[in-house]
Design an enzyme around this catalytic site. Structure first.
Site, mmCIF file in Angstrom:
data_model
loop_
_atom_site.group_PDB
_atom_site.id
_atom_site.type_symbol
_atom_site.label_atom_id
_atom_site.label_comp_id
_atom_site.label_asym_id
_atom_site.label_seq_id
_atom_site.Cartn_x
_atom_site.Cartn_y
_atom_site.Cartn_z
ATOM 1 N N ALA A 65 8.094 52.893 61.917
ATOM 2 C CA ALA A 65 9.218 52.073 63.323
ATOM 3 C C ALA A 65 10.527 53.312 63.774
ATOM 4 O O ALA A 65 10.288 54.256 63.309
ATOM 5 C CB ALA A 65 9.683 51.381 61.790
ATOM 6 N N GLY A 109 6.006 52.190 58.748
ATOM 7 C CA GLY A 109 5.706 51.343 59.667
ATOM 8 C C GLY A 109 3.718 51.194 60.023
ATOM 9 O O GLY A 109 2.884 50.332 60.318
ATOM 10 N N GLU A 112 1.797 51.244 57.671
ATOM 11 C CA GLU A 112 1.425 49.535 57.128
ATOM 12 C C GLU A 112 0.957 48.753 58.302
ATOM 13 O O GLU A 112 -0.012 47.543 57.657
ATOM 14 C CB GLU A 112 3.127 49.201 57.302
ATOM 15 C CG GLU A 112 4.014 49.563 55.547
ATOM 16 C CD GLU A 112 5.786 49.005 55.775
ATOM 17 O OE1 GLU A 112 5.482 49.542 56.741
ATOM 18 O OE2 GLU A 112 6.311 48.966 55.512
ATOM 19 N N GLU A 132 9.548 56.005 54.253
ATOM 20 C CA GLU A 132 11.194 55.724 54.862
ATOM 21 C C GLU A 132 11.901 56.281 53.468
ATOM 22 O O GLU A 132 13.553 56.189 54.309
ATOM 23 C CB GLU A 132 10.933 54.106 54.367
ATOM 24 C CG GLU A 132 9.884 53.498 55.029
ATOM 25 C CD GLU A 132 8.670 53.822 54.917
ATOM 26 O OE1 GLU A 132 7.786 54.220 54.273
ATOM 27 O OE2 GLU A 132 8.084 52.784 55.452
#
Ligand code: CAA
Length: 258
Positions: A65, A109, A112, A132
């Site tokens: 992200a 992300g 993911e 993260e």
């Protein structure tokens, strides 16, 4: 349609969607996530499209992200925006198969997003990780749940707690990716896999996707019942008659998606 952060090509029966923010290693910002949800939904609705390939660049599938976009947010901002939930829910509603073709970094992300796809083909340069923890947060779009189902608790804990990266060989060994190919062959391999899927009965393809996904989302007993019912159900299709007749007559099946 033109996108700011994606390049979308419809080639024969395949929608090829490329993440395209090279300066940020394809970090997933809100524009890219919204565009991705839209592009995938459109590909799902497009009658010409029979399979979807999602890829990035040789250097990065996606490095997570977008940290620049998130860094100043507070709890209420993230909560009210329901960060990336509507977008990932839209991706999960896509009924056609999505193959992730991953080269370079697939982090946070990005890892993911690859796991939201139906299967992952990796290049030998791919690096997966859930770093993260180094940012003082936890995975936010499924990483603690999906990675654990892919690779088991011990390796998932290791990845999430240390933030280390997994190379392609380890990712294949531990079941995160279906195959590893040289980086130059990545896209061709993913497109060939998509082509193979495009040849099948599209009714059966969608049923297979639903049934395999059941194994993640319900108990074994319920999953087995679902499989049994859809197996029985497919005997009511023209494509089952054609597929079995073609085998017995020693010819290629001509499926009509009926
Ligand atoms: N967000 C925003 N920008 C990013 C980014 C990210 N996740 N990852 C890389 N970039 C940007 C860098 O800031 C840099 O931009 P500038 O040139 O403007 O400084 C550019 O991409 C190139 O990156 P690097 O110079 O860092 O490249 P590198 O080759 O030295 O390192 C890397 C590559 C190891 C992937 C490193 O960029 C990195 O560690 N990135 C962050 C990975 C990360 O922590 N991801 C998790 C994000 S949080 C998340 O994803 C939460 C969730 O679950 C939803």
């Amino acid at each position: 349609m033109a996108y700011e952060t994606l390049i979308v090509d419809i080639k024969d029966h395949i929608a090829l969607i490329r993440l395209n923010r090279p300066d940020a290693l394809n970090a997933l910002n809100s524009t890219m996530m919204a565009e991705l949800a839209k592009a995938l939904t459109e590909a799902d609705r497009n009658e010409k499209v029979r399979a979807i390939v999602l890829t990035g660049s040789d250097k990065a599938f996606a490095a997570g992200a977008d940290i620049k976009e998130m860094s100043d947010k507070g709890f209420v901002d993230m909560f009210e925006a329901d960060f990336f939930t509507p977008e990932t829910e839209a991706m999960l509603r896509v009924r056609k198969p999505i193959i992730a073709a991953v080269s370079g970094y697939a982090l946070g992300g990005g890892c993911e997003l690859a796991m939201i796809c139906d299967f992952i083909i990796a290049s030998d340069t791919a690096k997966f990780g859930q770093p993260e923890i180094n940012l003082g947060v936890v995975a936010g779009i499924g990483g603690t749940q999906r990675l654990t189902r892919f690779v088991g608790k011990s390796k998932a804990m290791d990845m999430h707690l240390t933030g280390r990266f997994m190379d392609a060989e380890e990712a294949e060994r531990s079941g995160l990716v279906s195959r590893v190919v040289p980086v130059k062959k990545l896209l061709d391999t993913a497109m060939e896999a998509a082509d193979k899927i495009a040849e099948k009965s599209q009714v059966t393809v969608k049923v297979v996707k639903e049934a395999v996904n059941r194994s993640y989302e319900t108990t074994l007993r319920e999953g087995l019942l679902f499989e049994r019912r859809v197996f029985h159900m497919l005997f009511n299709t023209e494509d089952q008659k054609e597929g079995m007749a073609a085998f017995l007559e020693k010819r290629e099946a001509q499926f009509r998606d009926r």
